[in-house]
Design a protein around this motif. Structure first.
Motif, PDB file in Angstrom:
ATOM      1  N   LYS A 298       0.825  -1.204   0.000  1.00  0.00           N
ATOM      2  CA  LYS A 298       0.000   0.000   0.000  1.00  0.00           C
ATOM      3  C   LYS A 298       0.863   1.260   0.000  1.00  0.00           C
ATOM      4  CE  LYS A 298      -4.185  -1.703   0.087  1.00  0.00           C
ATOM      5  NZ  LYS A 298      -5.163  -1.369  -0.970  1.00  0.00           N
ATOM      6  N   LEU A 299       0.492   2.219  -0.837  1.00  0.00           N
ATOM      7  CA  LEU A 299       1.206   3.491  -0.922  1.00  0.00           C
ATOM      8  C   LEU A 299       0.477   4.610  -0.191  1.00  0.00           C
ATOM      9  CD1 LEU A 299       2.154   3.348  -4.717  1.00  0.00           C
ATOM     10  CD2 LEU A 299       3.564   2.683  -2.756  1.00  0.00           C
ATOM     11  N   ILE A 300      -0.764   4.343   0.225  1.00  0.00           N
ATOM     12  CA  ILE A 300      -1.595   5.341   0.888  1.00  0.00           C
ATOM     13  C   ILE A 300      -2.005   4.796   2.254  1.00  0.00           C
ATOM     14  CG2 ILE A 300      -3.735   6.678   0.739  1.00  0.00           C
ATOM     15  CD1 ILE A 300      -1.779   7.487  -1.364  1.00  0.00           C
ATOM     16  N   PRO A 301      -1.986   5.617   3.310  1.00  0.00           N
ATOM     17  CA  PRO A 301      -2.328   5.122   4.648  1.00  0.00           C
ATOM     18  C   PRO A 301      -3.823   4.865   4.789  1.00  0.00           C
ATOM     19  CG  PRO A 301      -2.000   7.488   4.710  1.00  0.00           C
ATOM     20  CD  PRO A 301      -1.616   7.046   3.326  1.00  0.00           C
ATOM     21  N   PRO A 302      -4.235   4.208   5.872  1.00  0.00           N
ATOM     22  CA  PRO A 302      -5.661   3.976   6.114  1.00  0.00           C
ATOM     23  C   PRO A 302      -6.458   5.276   6.068  1.00  0.00           C
ATOM     24  CG  PRO A 302      -4.334   2.745   7.688  1.00  0.00           C
ATOM     25  CD  PRO A 302      -3.388   3.621   6.930  1.00  0.00           C
ATOM     26  N   GLY A 303      -7.562   5.247   5.325  1.00  0.00           N
ATOM     27  CA  GLY A 303      -8.400   6.431   5.206  1.00  0.00           C
ATOM     28  C   GLY A 303      -7.906   7.456   4.211  1.00  0.00           C
ATOM     29  N   GLY A 304      -6.773   7.183   3.563  1.00  0.00           N
ATOM     30  CA  GLY A 304      -6.178   8.173   2.668  1.00  0.00           C
ATOM     31  C   GLY A 304      -6.578   8.044   1.219  1.00  0.00           C
ATOM     32  N   GLY A 305      -7.325   6.990   0.866  1.00  0.00           N
ATOM     33  CA  GLY A 305      -7.728   6.814  -0.521  1.00  0.00           C
ATOM     34  C   GLY A 305      -7.083   5.590  -1.136  1.00  0.00           C
ATOM     35  N   PHE A 306      -6.901   5.633  -2.444  1.00  0.00           N
ATOM     36  CA  PHE A 306      -6.440   4.453  -3.174  1.00  0.00           C
ATOM     37  C   PHE A 306      -5.436   4.869  -4.241  1.00  0.00           C
ATOM     38  CE2 PHE A 306      -6.866   1.144  -6.459  1.00  0.00           C
ATOM     39  CZ  PHE A 306      -6.704   0.009  -5.681  1.00  0.00           C
ATOM     40  N   GLN A 307      -4.316   4.159  -4.289  1.00  0.00           N
ATOM     41  CA  GLN A 307      -3.316   4.406  -5.322  1.00  0.00           C
ATOM     42  C   GLN A 307      -2.544   3.121  -5.564  1.00  0.00           C
ATOM     43  OE1 GLN A 307       0.018   6.998  -4.342  1.00  0.00           O
ATOM     44  NE2 GLN A 307       0.053   7.836  -6.410  1.00  0.00           N
ATOM     45  N   ASP A 308      -2.424   2.746  -6.818  1.00  0.00           N
ATOM     46  CA  ASP A 308      -1.628   1.567  -7.146  1.00  0.00           C
ATOM     47  C   ASP A 308      -1.017   1.751  -8.533  1.00  0.00           C
ATOM     48  OD1 ASP A 308      -3.774   1.224  -8.828  1.00  0.00           O
ATOM     49  OD2 ASP A 308      -4.328  -0.770  -8.120  1.00  0.00           O
ATOM     50  N   PHE A 309      -0.210   0.790  -8.949  1.00  0.00           N
ATOM     51  CA  PHE A 309       0.426   0.776 -10.271  1.00  0.00           C
ATOM     52  C   PHE A 309       1.132   2.106 -10.563  1.00  0.00           C
ATOM     53  CE2 PHE A 309      -1.949  -2.977 -10.463  1.00  0.00           C
ATOM     54  CZ  PHE A 309      -1.523  -3.742 -11.527  1.00  0.00           C
ATOM     55  N   VAL A 310       2.107   2.426  -9.718  1.00  0.00           N
ATOM     56  CA  VAL A 310       2.913   3.630  -9.893  1.00  0.00           C
ATOM     57  C   VAL A 310       4.231   3.243 -10.558  1.00  0.00           C
ATOM     58  CG1 VAL A 310       4.176   5.459  -8.702  1.00  0.00           C
ATOM     59  CG2 VAL A 310       1.875   4.826  -7.942  1.00  0.00           C
ATOM     60  N   PHE A 311       4.564   3.924 -11.654  1.00  0.00           N
ATOM     61  CA  PHE A 311       5.812   3.676 -12.373  1.00  0.00           C
ATOM     62  C   PHE A 311       6.671   4.939 -12.264  1.00  0.00           C
ATOM     63  CE2 PHE A 311       2.373   1.354 -14.390  1.00  0.00           C
ATOM     64  CZ  PHE A 311       2.845   0.055 -14.346  1.00  0.00           C
TER      65      PHE A 311
END
Length: 353
Positions: A298-311
């Motif tokens: 996970k790149l975002i903390p709890p409650g911070g939203g959603f982010q994945d597949f970062v290049f």
């Protein structure tokens, strides 16, 4: 791309199709997904011979149409996004085919039980390693098995695709104020045998819970998957965990922590059952069993939203933009089935010819 490989190499697979199911209150979510799929365009290097071929075909269907595909769906499901190109494959056979490609290639080699212990930019000057000064790239030091001494390599292009360790490698090169924080979540799967899934043959995804902020969801939800043998699983769920900060990664305490969190348990079954019955109401808790567990990057903390597949691309020589290091961060599922597309994107689009 991946279907072509599976057919060419006889990798077991099946195009199952996928339903993303929605209640009245969730329709806007799948409508936005559908609109996004329509906006996708083919990359310049992969133009199809037929310009009418859609990059990602999807179709909005009614709840009744969805129930004709999967009769056990809840009557509360009023619409669904149908994704006909989604499929499943034998992951082990697929990975073995990639391994064989590397081993059979000219100069290809795999180093098992090897970890990266240090990475340094090499700019052709002031470096103690005996390599030509005109080279630009990275000096990568590795340690294999129980060896006492490291091996050092100069690489012109460095691909940091090390999963959960990806941010650690990148952060070792960044000043403290630029380092990427790392968060961990445990994802559990439960196998299921019982009523409420009669003849299920498609993957079924619920809409994620978004809360008051439509972009604040942290996970795609506990969905139904089926493997090539017909085994049904629900998952993964999302359980945030916090490793003790004082533990060294190789210490006995750290190993015990991760081992404990990688053991399937029934502690999550009630919540997973509640999530499943929102769209498959006849599923019974008694039919669910702990199956397997993984740690989600996970790149975002709890409650911070959603982010994945970062290049991310960094260069050993920023001024000359030479010696690229490509870091793949937050690659959650479907990282494996999108691996060929990821590789093509990096080589053809991100780095260019």
């Amino acid at each position: 791309m991946i279907y072509e490989r599976c057919r060419a190499l006889n990798i077991p697979h099946r195009k199952t199709g996928k339903l993303v199911v929605a209640t009245d209150a969730q329709k806007s979510y799948i409508e936005k997904l559908h609109e996004k799929s329509l906006r996708l365009s083919w990359p310049p290097h992969a133009q199809p011979s037929n310009p009418d071929i859609t990059v990602l075909p999807t179709e909005l269907i009614s709840g009744d149409e969805a129930r004709r595909l999967e009769p056990d769906l809840s009557q509360d499901i009023s619409a669904a996004l149908w994704c006909p190109e989604t499929g499943i494959l034998d992951s082990h056979t697929f990975m073995e085919s990639l391994e064989k490609d590397i081993m059979d290639s000219e100069g290809g080699e795999l180093a098992y039980e090897t970890r990266v212990v240090r990475v340094d930019p090499y700019r052709g000057e002031g470096n103690s390693v005996d390599i030509p000064e005109e080279e630009q790239g990275w000096v990568v030091q590795t340690l294999t098995g129980d060896a006492n001494e490291t091996d050092a390599f100069l690489v012109r292009n460095f691909f940091n695709a090390s999963g959960l360790s990806g941010p650690f490698i990148l952060n070792s090169l960044l000043p403290p104020e630029q380092q990427i924080p790392i968060y961990y979540a445990r994802g559990s799967y439960a196998s299921y045998k019982g009523p409420g899934i009669g003849g299920v043959s498609h993957l079924i995804y619920p809409c994620p819970y978004t809360g008051p902020n439509a972009h604040a969801f942290e996970s795609l939800g506990t969905h139904l998957t089926v493997d090539l043998n017909g085994k049904v699983r629900f998952g993964p769920d999302l359980e945030w965990i916090s490793p003790p900060s004082e533990l060294d990664a190789s210490s006995e305490g750290a190993i015990d922590f991760w081992t404990r969190h990688l053991v399937p348990s029934d502690s999550r079954l009630v919540e997973m059952h509640q999530a499943a019955t929102r769209y498959l109401p006849q599923v019974q808790l008694e039919g669910m069993q702990p199956d397997y567990v993984g740690i989600r990057p996970k790149l975002i903390p709890p409650g911070g939203g959603f982010q994945d597949f970062v290049f991310r691309v960094d260069y050993s020589s920023t001024e000359k933009r030479k010696g690229p290091m490509v870091s793949l961060l937050g690659i959650e599922s479907p990282g494996l089935t999108s691996s060929l597309a990821i590789a093509e994107y990096i080589v053809e689009d991100l780095l260019g010819p």
